[in-house]
Design a protein around this motif. Sequence first.
Motif, PDB file in Angstrom:
ATOM      1  N   UNK A 138     -55.369  23.583 -46.884  1.00 49.91           N
ATOM      2  CA  UNK A 138     -56.496  22.639 -47.171  1.00 49.91           C
ATOM      3  C   UNK A 138     -56.230  21.395 -47.009  1.00 49.91           C
ATOM      4  N   UNK A 139     -56.960  20.512 -46.580  1.00 46.29           N
ATOM      5  CA  UNK A 139     -56.786  19.277 -46.311  1.00 46.29           C
ATOM      6  C   UNK A 139     -56.766  18.327 -47.723  1.00 46.29           C
ATOM      7  N   UNK A 140     -55.870  17.525 -47.913  1.00 42.59           N
ATOM      8  CA  UNK A 140     -55.700  16.774 -49.162  1.00 42.59           C
ATOM      9  C   UNK A 140     -56.614  15.661 -49.029  1.00 42.59           C
ATOM     10  N   UNK A 141     -57.303  15.231 -50.166  1.00 42.64           N
ATOM     11  CA  UNK A 141     -58.089  13.825 -50.253  1.00 42.64           C
ATOM     12  C   UNK A 141     -57.776  13.302 -51.169  1.00 42.64           C
ATOM     13  N   UNK A 142     -57.875  11.764 -51.160  1.00 46.68           N
ATOM     14  CA  UNK A 142     -57.485  10.755 -51.934  1.00 46.68           C
ATOM     15  C   UNK A 142     -58.548  11.037 -53.250  1.00 46.68           C
ATOM     16  N   UNK A 143     -58.118  11.063 -54.576  1.00 53.60           N
ATOM     17  CA  UNK A 143     -59.163  11.274 -55.548  1.00 53.60           C
ATOM     18  C   UNK A 143     -59.828   9.958 -55.813  1.00 53.60           C
ATOM     19  N   UNK A 144     -61.040  10.034 -56.331  1.00 51.12           N
ATOM     20  CA  UNK A 144     -61.547   8.660 -56.400  1.00 51.12           C
ATOM     21  C   UNK A 144     -60.996   7.482 -57.323  1.00 51.12           C
ATOM     22  N   UNK A 145     -61.165   6.313 -57.267  1.00 53.23           N
ATOM     23  CA  UNK A 145     -60.368   5.201 -58.084  1.00 53.23           C
ATOM     24  C   UNK A 145     -61.400   5.446 -59.265  1.00 53.23           C
ATOM     25  N   UNK A 146     -60.557   5.010 -60.586  1.00 56.37           N
ATOM     26  CA  UNK A 146     -61.098   4.662 -61.805  1.00 56.37           C
ATOM     27  C   UNK A 146     -61.716   3.368 -61.708  1.00 56.37           C
ATOM     28  N   UNK A 147     -61.635   2.527 -60.676  1.00 53.99           N
ATOM     29  CA  UNK A 147     -62.296   1.268 -60.841  1.00 53.99           C
ATOM     30  C   UNK A 147     -63.393   1.025 -59.630  1.00 53.99           C
ATOM     31  N   UNK A 148     -64.317   0.498 -59.807  1.00 57.38           N
ATOM     32  CA  UNK A 148     -65.137  -0.105 -58.538  1.00 57.38           C
ATOM     33  C   UNK A 148     -64.557  -0.877 -57.645  1.00 57.38           C
ATOM     34  N   UNK A 149     -64.923  -1.372 -56.504  1.00 55.86           N
ATOM     35  CA  UNK A 149     -64.403  -2.152 -55.485  1.00 55.86           C
ATOM     36  C   UNK A 149     -64.668  -3.636 -56.084  1.00 55.86           C
ATOM     37  N   UNK A 150     -65.439  -3.881 -56.869  1.00 50.92           N
ATOM     38  CA  UNK A 150     -65.796  -5.094 -57.337  1.00 50.92           C
ATOM     39  C   UNK A 150     -64.554  -5.803 -58.224  1.00 50.92           C
TER      40      UNK A 150
END
Length: 327
Positions: A1-13
């Motif tokens: 299964x392809x590993x994916x980076x988990x969502x960041x706890x902060x926004x880009x801003x």
Amino acid sequence: MLETTPPSPVSLSALGDQPRLSEPRHARRARFHQSWYRAVQLGVPGWGKTPMGRPLGSILPVAAAAAGRNFTSPEAKAMFVKRRTLGWGVDPVRMTSHMTSSQALLMNLFGPLADDQGWLLEVLRGVLTRPDLTEVLDVAVEFAPPKRSQYLGDMTRVDVFMKLAAEGGIEGLVLELKYTDRFSSRRLPLSESPRYCDLAESTHLWKSPDHTFTDGSVSQLVRCHALGARTLQVDLGATLPATLLLVHHPLDLGAGPVFDAYRRQLANPKLATRVDLERFLQTALAWAPGIEQARGIRELQLRYLRQEESEALWHEHLAATHPTKRR
């Protein structure tokens, strides 16, 4: 299964203002990752400005800088404080606030290592492939001699100068550390300097000193290596081996060719070695004497190497700044 980076706890801003697209990609990516580290790992919500007033997400705000948040260990901060008492050579503003500062990386790396010289010895044995090294005798960061007129007479400074004991006797090690900065473009008329010419004659360090001294592309490495060799002559009264070790970020593709060009000009190429920061830290982790030291090295790996942690936000940033280009 392809590993994916988990969502960041902060926004880009939350990462703040970023470098212009015209800056080199390695520098831009490193600054972006440091912005991520500030917001996510340090939990510092704001960011600072350049001396010209330009906000950058990779610069700590005043309060965080004053609190020593740019240092990853008490030993790193203590090394910075001690080095400042020794005089000129460190920039206190860049050191405490600019997260991409190579000087800050130097303190973060060598604060703990210099505090445990047995650990440092094992790291040097590993990265230099020198099992014959027996002791670290002295470590000086941001080193320049106090009386320059007795050495080479110029303003050359090296990141770290060490005196080492080996089975064959005492020798020197000049370590230069590169993160996002390039080699200095400052050129001096070295071939016209009696001190450099005398050093070349007494050490036989370079195959063709006239050529080496006029090759501007390797001038910084020449001067750093020369200072190490000359320091041994002055301090110990003998001409002893001095090795140049370049430690550079693995994504810095420009450091290797410059180093290789310099190494080819040495009479003994074994007196120059380069290793990337990833291998240096892996070696330090392998020889870490305790849990706290190992944790500190892993923190350095996260901060300076593990850019995959900020990769999702990096692609979001690229899409927002260059929506028509694929990266």
